[in-house]
Design an enzyme around this catalytic site. Sequence first.
Site, short mmCIF file in Angstrom:
data_model
loop_
_atom_site.label_atom_id
_atom_site.label_comp_id
_atom_site.label_asym_id
_atom_site.label_seq_id
_atom_site.Cartn_x
_atom_site.Cartn_y
_atom_site.Cartn_z
N GLU A 1 11.39 -11.32 7.52
CA GLU A 1 10.24 -12.13 7.10
C GLU A 1 10.36 -13.58 7.57
O GLU A 1 10.83 -14.45 6.84
CB GLU A 1 10.07 -12.12 5.58
CG GLU A 1 8.81 -12.86 5.14
CD GLU A 1 8.65 -12.98 3.63
OE1 GLU A 1 7.59 -13.46 3.18
OE2 GLU A 1 9.58 -12.60 2.90
N LYS B 1 7.59 -8.65 7.99
CA LYS B 1 6.64 -9.23 7.04
C LYS B 1 6.22 -10.58 7.59
O LYS B 1 7.04 -11.50 7.68
CB LYS B 1 7.26 -9.36 5.65
CG LYS B 1 6.27 -9.90 4.62
CD LYS B 1 6.77 -9.73 3.19
CE LYS B 1 5.76 -10.31 2.19
NZ LYS B 1 6.15 -10.05 0.79
#
Length: 296
Positions: A175, A212
Amino acid sequence: MNNNHFDKIKNGKGFIAALDQSGGSTPKALAAYGIPEDAYSGEKEMFDLVHEMRTRIITSPAFSSDRILGAILFEQTMDREIEGKYTADYLADKGIVPFLKVDKGLADQENGVQLMKPINDLDDTLRRANERNIFGTKMRSVIHEPNKEGIKDVVDQQFDIGKRIISAGLVPIIEPEVDIHSDNKEKSEELLKEQILTHLDDLSEEENVMLKLTIPTKADLYKELIDHPRVVRVVALSGGYSREEANEKLKENHGLIASFSRALSSDLNADQSDEEFNQKLQHAVDTIYDASVNKK
């Protein structure tokens, strides 16, 4: 690795719920839920209250596997129980795949980015995650400026740790968030995509990751990442957008599904009756699901 969980995350229709607020963000999460800081004393009471909030969400009939593929947990949530079962087992029994946040927060900004702080107990955390039947992990960095050196450092760090997670038999969610308020967000996203592709191309056939990412300014910018053979799934964070705005932006990006936190729980309040709470959560779940599976 649980092959049924892998197939559900890779091919299922739905989104991933982010329920992983940590110690630093928990007071804000509780305040948004209608519990101010003066309503509790000390960390123990704070974490008890946030577990009650998460338990209420997870046990709600609105939190079901026909809309929700997976849920990301905070470490304390993994170690706590819901209705006599460890949280990950409770989720799995509902048909929802459990993930665990493993990062320890962000370092100070340098070169336009914030790397992750050292994760000194990673090996022990991964061992316990396997014991608790966790499928994958999540770790967050933040990009504030289109600084090529800084963005390379972020992606290098994410993939270096990601490979350790893969070696432990778990699937890492990489992420590298791009701040939605940053100057020249689109340029940062282009540089980020370039760096991620370099690392994906270096992975072996046995090494798989999830990504993400902030919903990109340019629609479908990340389609090449979504289609990459080493990527299980690409999910989007809401990043501070309202749920309505995040959903509209998400609909423009084919193959990208949600992994929302604040945008999922923003209408929930501790004082709501169970009926009202479940109705509000159902509405959020339905609209996020629709944005994840139905594209413009």
